[in-house]
Design a protein around this motif. Structure first.
Motif, mmCIF file in Angstrom:
data_model
loop_
_atom_site.group_PDB
_atom_site.id
_atom_site.type_symbol
_atom_site.label_atom_id
_atom_site.label_comp_id
_atom_site.label_asym_id
_atom_site.label_seq_id
_atom_site.Cartn_x
_atom_site.Cartn_y
_atom_site.Cartn_z
ATOM 1 N N LEU A 109 0.830 -1.207 0.000
ATOM 2 C CA LEU A 109 0.000 0.000 0.000
ATOM 3 C C LEU A 109 0.865 1.257 0.000
ATOM 4 O O LEU A 109 0.541 2.250 -0.661
ATOM 5 C CB LEU A 109 -0.944 0.007 1.199
ATOM 6 C CG LEU A 109 -2.057 -1.039 1.186
ATOM 7 C CD1 LEU A 109 -2.876 -0.953 2.467
ATOM 8 C CD2 LEU A 109 -2.947 -0.907 -0.033
ATOM 9 N N SER A 110 1.963 1.222 0.716
ATOM 10 C CA SER A 110 2.876 2.367 0.740
ATOM 11 C C SER A 110 3.439 2.647 -0.653
ATOM 12 O O SER A 110 3.532 3.806 -1.083
ATOM 13 C CB SER A 110 4.009 2.097 1.733
ATOM 14 O OG SER A 110 4.910 3.164 1.755
ATOM 15 N N ALA A 111 3.798 1.590 -1.380
ATOM 16 C CA ALA A 111 4.296 1.757 -2.746
ATOM 17 C C ALA A 111 3.201 2.319 -3.655
ATOM 18 O O ALA A 111 3.466 3.178 -4.500
ATOM 19 C CB ALA A 111 4.799 0.423 -3.287
ATOM 20 N N ALA A 112 1.979 1.857 -3.474
ATOM 21 C CA ALA A 112 0.859 2.363 -4.273
ATOM 22 C C ALA A 112 0.643 3.851 -4.017
ATOM 23 O O ALA A 112 0.445 4.638 -4.957
ATOM 24 C CB ALA A 112 -0.412 1.572 -3.948
ATOM 25 N N ILE A 113 0.684 4.245 -2.760
ATOM 26 C CA ILE A 113 0.544 5.665 -2.411
ATOM 27 C C ILE A 113 1.636 6.481 -3.081
ATOM 28 O O ILE A 113 1.377 7.528 -3.679
ATOM 29 C CB ILE A 113 0.582 5.852 -0.870
ATOM 30 C CG1 ILE A 113 -0.656 5.254 -0.215
ATOM 31 C CG2 ILE A 113 0.727 7.333 -0.506
ATOM 32 C CD1 ILE A 113 -0.547 5.105 1.299
#
Length: 158
Positions: A109-113
């Motif tokens: 999720l951090s990479a997606a953000i």
């Protein structure tokens, strides 16, 4: 313990109710992008996007999208990985949510953000069907809200 959503997908009423919960949450939030994380985010994201009048943007593993992409590498518990997104799929100023089936470490999720923010999108929230409470993945989301439908209960090992 492995968490799996396939039984949810086999029950059309439960699957519809799950999607409806997300739709009710986001329908009045002026969301223009639903970004789904490969692969199980693809099971929820397009339906939610259609229902709220947003576009669906797939965030995929390396070398699976045709055309020009931007990439974001990230660390998981035992390895590293990468997400890619089409260049031009999201424009600056668009309001986005990120959807996946499960949050554990928060790395994906951090990479997606990061991918979405690099092109100027405003990430409003991340949403997952299952959240593993013992891992505390939310701390990696740079202050972004995390909406979780289910936290598995602990099973007594005795």
């Amino acid at each position: 313990m492995f968490q799996d959503i396939t039984t949810l997908l086999l029950d059309h009423k439960a699957f519809k109710n799950t999607v409806d919960i997300f739709v009710d949450r986001y329908k009045d939030m002026d969301i223009s992008v639903v970004a789904g994380v490969e692969a199980r985010g693809f099971m929820f994201g397009p339906t939610i996007a259609l229902a709220i009048g947003a576009k669906f943007v797939p965030l995929r593993k390396p070398k699976k999208l045709p055309g020009e992409v931007i990439a974001e590498a990230y660390e998981l518990e035992y390895r590293s990985d990468c997400l890619e997104m089409h260049v031009g799929a999201v424009e600056a100023g668009e309001r986005a949510i990120v959807i996946d089936d499960l949050v554990a470490t928060g790395g994906t999720l951090s990479a997606a953000i990061s991918l979405l923010e690099r092109v100027g999108a405003e990430v409003v929230e991340c949403a997952c069907v299952i959240g593993l409470r013992e891992v505390k993945g939310q701390r990696r989301l740079n202050g972004k809200p995390l909406y979780i439908l289910v936290e598995p209960r602990e099973i007594d090992s005795c």
